[in-house]
Each structure stands twice: as structure tokens, then as C-alpha cells.
Design a protein around this motif. Structure first.
Motif, PDB file in Angstrom:
ATOM      1  N   LYS A  17      -2.169  62.901 -34.893  1.00 33.85           N
ATOM      2  CA  LYS A  17      -3.287  63.179 -35.796  1.00 33.85           C
ATOM      3  C   LYS A  17      -4.521  62.320 -35.519  1.00 33.85           C
ATOM      4  CE  LYS A  17      -3.108  64.058 -40.047  1.00 33.85           C
ATOM      5  NZ  LYS A  17      -2.961  63.939 -41.503  1.00 33.85           N
ATOM      6  N   THR A  18      -4.324  61.098 -35.057  1.00 33.53           N
ATOM      7  CA  THR A  18      -5.453  60.188 -34.853  1.00 33.53           C
ATOM      8  C   THR A  18      -5.681  59.884 -33.376  1.00 33.53           C
ATOM      9  OG1 THR A  18      -5.022  59.146 -37.000  1.00 33.53           O
ATOM     10  CG2 THR A  18      -6.430  57.944 -35.471  1.00 33.53           C
TER      11      THR A  18
ATOM     12  N   THR B 287      -5.310  70.000 -27.156  1.00 33.60           N
ATOM     13  CA  THR B 287      -5.618  68.948 -28.130  1.00 33.60           C
ATOM     14  C   THR B 287      -5.401  69.438 -29.556  1.00 33.60           C
ATOM     15  OG1 THR B 287      -7.234  67.888 -26.668  1.00 33.60           O
ATOM     16  CG2 THR B 287      -7.449  67.445 -29.026  1.00 33.60           C
ATOM     17  N   PHE B 288      -5.899  70.631 -29.841  1.00 31.17           N
ATOM     18  CA  PHE B 288      -5.774  71.138 -31.207  1.00 31.17           C
ATOM     19  C   PHE B 288      -4.323  71.463 -31.543  1.00 31.17           C
ATOM     20  CE2 PHE B 288      -6.700  73.833 -34.902  1.00 31.17           C
ATOM     21  CZ  PHE B 288      -7.559  72.970 -35.562  1.00 31.17           C
ATOM     22  N   GLY B 289      -3.574  71.893 -30.532  1.00 31.83           N
ATOM     23  CA  GLY B 289      -2.150  72.121 -30.753  1.00 31.83           C
ATOM     24  C   GLY B 289      -1.438  70.846 -31.169  1.00 31.83           C
TER      25      GLY B 289
ATOM     26  N   ILE C  55      -9.240  60.862 -30.333  1.00 33.94           N
ATOM     27  CA  ILE C  55      -9.992  59.776 -29.703  1.00 33.94           C
ATOM     28  C   ILE C  55      -9.732  59.791 -28.197  1.00 33.94           C
ATOM     29  CG2 ILE C  55     -10.356  57.268 -29.628  1.00 33.94           C
ATOM     30  CD1 ILE C  55      -9.576  57.158 -32.563  1.00 33.94           C
ATOM     31  N   SER C  56      -8.492  60.043 -27.811  1.00 34.82           N
ATOM     32  CA  SER C  56      -8.158  60.203 -26.397  1.00 34.82           C
ATOM     33  C   SER C  56      -8.967  61.346 -25.786  1.00 34.82           C
ATOM     34  CB  SER C  56      -6.658  60.479 -26.249  1.00 34.82           C
ATOM     35  OG  SER C  56      -6.319  60.780 -24.921  1.00 34.82           O
ATOM     36  N   SER C  57      -9.100  62.433 -26.520  1.00 32.62           N
ATOM     37  CA  SER C  57      -9.854  63.589 -26.049  1.00 32.62           C
ATOM     38  C   SER C  57     -11.328  63.250 -25.846  1.00 32.62           C
ATOM     39  CB  SER C  57      -9.718  64.734 -27.049  1.00 32.62           C
ATOM     40  OG  SER C  57     -10.434  65.863 -26.619  1.00 32.62           O
ATOM     41  N   ALA C  58     -11.878  62.417 -26.719  1.00 35.32           N
ATOM     42  CA  ALA C  58     -13.273  62.001 -26.570  1.00 35.32           C
ATOM     43  C   ALA C  58     -13.468  61.274 -25.238  1.00 35.32           C
ATOM     44  CB  ALA C  58     -13.678  61.101 -27.733  1.00 35.32           C
TER      45      ALA C  58
END
Length: 324
Positions: free
Chosen positions: A171-172, A140-142, A176-179
Motif C-alpha cells: 500500500k505504501t 503497480t495498481f494491481g 514510492i518505488s514507482s515514483a
């Protein structure tokens, strides 16, 4: 925000209170000269949409709103806050959430280090949640950093609209997908439902960002609380502008002559906004909002019909309705 169901409102409200307690408790750890910096934006408020979505996503598993779900929601919010500190440095922003940005209040170095400390707190919580969470967030951070790098370098010879869409997805949409992923995973939701929650989060992230960009140009100050054309003044050309610049018309030609960088003259800003209202940029951007709303709805069709799914559907409609 009213989620349309009294019991759901109460459960998510309690969950968000737990998120806030853990978030502020974690950020209070360390030396005083560090904690006041990392608490700066957290205490300024914010919608807390990402942790709310993580909590809602957990309702599709066997252990909704568990301690691990709350911890995962805090990880997402900490990461989001860290990106805001770094974004403000790169954008040379003066304000964030109605208060001076960290870089304006202190300096760029302090703001960058505050963001880094937030990531260290998030990393510790990820470690407590286990290797699958750490691995997920590494990916995700990548993607987040790739999006920031892509935006910083610019479109170059590639299509500007395609470039913009990739940037906001990275960036956005990704966080939210990760949440949705983490809320579902840490409650024991099925793989099918977790994938649907990720797809919904990605689509709703696109809607939020396009609508925010839309509001910057077309909303009235009295309605949005924002000064129209802020992005234009900063030389940031968002989706409606990019579509208008592509237009093969007198309006498109005039805009291409005017928009060669930041627009500093207020009279020119007003004239550009008038041209954008007359262009096809508005309608084309709205068509993209409708497309991503349909993508969000497709994802929701995979999920069982219940109060949580109805709430997610309402959230999507609310995000789109802000265009007025």
C-alpha cells in the motif's frame, strides 16, 4: 524541505511548481460538479513527497526534470490521491489533510467516484507517456489493490506481523518505488540506477509508514499535532502493538485481554499506551526502522555520489528522526 544544496533546492522547487500547475490543470478538466470533488484533496495540500522523489530520481538520467518526468510525477500523485479517496470510504474517515474527507463532506458514492475520476485522469497521462508506463502502472495498481484487499480481509491464521509488513509494502512502498522508477525511466537513467531508485523507494516507504504508526502511539500531541492512540480507538493495531501482543509476559497477556477490538474508553487508551511503552514493541519496531534504513542506504550505494544522492540520504534520516 531543504535538500542540502542551493542549486538542487531551486531546481526541485521549480519542478514541483510545474507538477502543481499540471496537476491542478488536469483536475480542472470536466464538469463543474466533478471538478470541485476531485480538487478537494489536491487543494488541501500534502507533502507531495512522491512527485518530489520522481523529480529527484530524474537527476540520474540524461534529461532531468523534462516534461515527461513532470507528467510522470503527476501520474504518481493523482494515483496517490485516488487511493486516499477510496481509503477514507473504507475507513469511514471524517478528516483528511485537515479538512473534511470527501465522504464526510458529500457521501461515500461521491468519494468513490472522485477517486475513479482521478484514475481516469492518470490513465490519460499514462497513455501520453507510452505503453511502458501504462504496463508499469498496471502492475503497480494491481499491487496497491492487493494490499488494500489484504488489509481488508485481515491476517486470518497467518502471522499478524508478517501480514502487516506485506500490507504496508503493497500500500505504501510500491507507489514510492514507482515514483523512482518513472522518474528514472523518463529521464533516460540506466537500468541499474532505476532498480536502485525503486529499492530505495520501497525501503523509504516502509520507514515512513512504520514511523507514522509509531508516532500515533508514542508521540506527544504538542509535537506531532495528533491525538495519541487514534489507531487504537479505531481498532487498528500497528507494528509496535502487534509486537507487544506477541510478547510472552504479563504485559503481553494484559494487552491481549484489552485489545480485542476498538478501544473506546479514554482511560483504557491511556493505560494501553502506558503498557505499550513498557513492552518490547517499541524497541522491536525501531529495529525494523533501522533495518529498512540500511536497505535504503544499500540502494544509494549503487548511485553516484552527488547532491541528489546526499539529499536522498538526508530524506531517509529525516523520515526516521520523526520518532523523536
Amino acid at each position: 524541505m531543504d535538500l542540502g544544496d542551493e542549486a538542487l533546492n531551486a531546481a526541485i522547487g521549480t519542478g514541483l511548481a510545474r507538477v502543481e500547475t499540471l496537476l491542478l490543470g488536469e483536475l480542472n478538466k470536466g464538469e463543474d460538479f466533478v471538478t470541485d470533488k476531485v480538487l478537494h484533496l489536491a487543494e488541501a495540500g500534502g507533502k507531495r513527497f512522491r512527485p518530489m522523489f520522481a523529480l529527484l530520481a530524474s537527476n540520474y538520467g540524461q534529461t532531468p526534470l523534462s516534461d515527461d518526468v513532470v507528467k510522470a510525477a503527476v501520474v504518481v500523485e493523482m494515483t496517490h490521491l485516488a487511493t486516499l479517496y477510496h481509503d477514507d470510504v473504507m475507513d469511514e474517515a471524517d478528516k483528511r489533510r485537515g479538512v473534511p474527507s470527501a465522504n464526510a463532506r458529500w457521501n461515500n458514492s461521491v468519494a468513490i467516484l472522485a477517486g475513479d475520476i482521478l484514475l481516469s485522469h492518470a490513465s490519460r497521462l499514462m497513455g501520453e507517456l507510452g505503453a511502458p508506463t501504462v504496463l508499469h502502472f498496471a502492475d503497480t495498481f494491481g499491487v496497491l489493490v492487493t494490499g488494500q484487499m489484504r488489509e481488508t480481509i485481515g491476517a486470518g491464521q497467518s502471522n499478524a506481523v508478517d501480514h502487516y509488513m506485506k500490507v504496508i509494502s503493497e500500500k505504501t512502498g510500491i507507489l514510492i518505488s514507482s515514483a523512482g522508477y518513472l522518474g528514472g525511466m523518463h529521464s533516460g537513467a540506466s537500468e541499474e540506477h532505476i532498480k536502485a531508485l525503486q529499492a530505495y523507494g520501497s525501503a523509504i516507504g516502509m520507514v515512513f509508514q512504520i514511523v507514522d504508526d509509531f508516532i500515533d502511539i508514542f508521540s506527544e500531541s504538542k509535537d506531532s499535532g495528533k491525538t495519541p492512540g487514534t489507531d487504537l480507538r479505531e481498532g487498528v493495531f500497528t507494528l509496535p502493538v502487534l509486537y507487544a501482543l506477541e510478547e510472552d509476559s504479563a504485559i503481553g497477556e494484559e494487552l491481549r485481554g484489552l485489545l480485542t477490538g476498538p478501544v473506546e474508553d479514554e482511560e483504557t487508551v491511556a493505560h494501553v499506551i502506558d503498557l505499550l511503552r513498557e513492552s518490547t514493541g517499541r524497541e522491536r519496531a525501531l529495529a525494523d526502522v533501522a533495518f529498512y534504513l540500511s536497505e535504503a542506504e544499500k540502494a544509494l550505494e549503487v548511485l553516484p555520489e552527488n547532491a541528489t544522492t546526499a539529499a536522498l540520504r538526508s530524506l531517509a534520516q529525516f523520515a526516521a528522526s520523526r520518532v523523536g
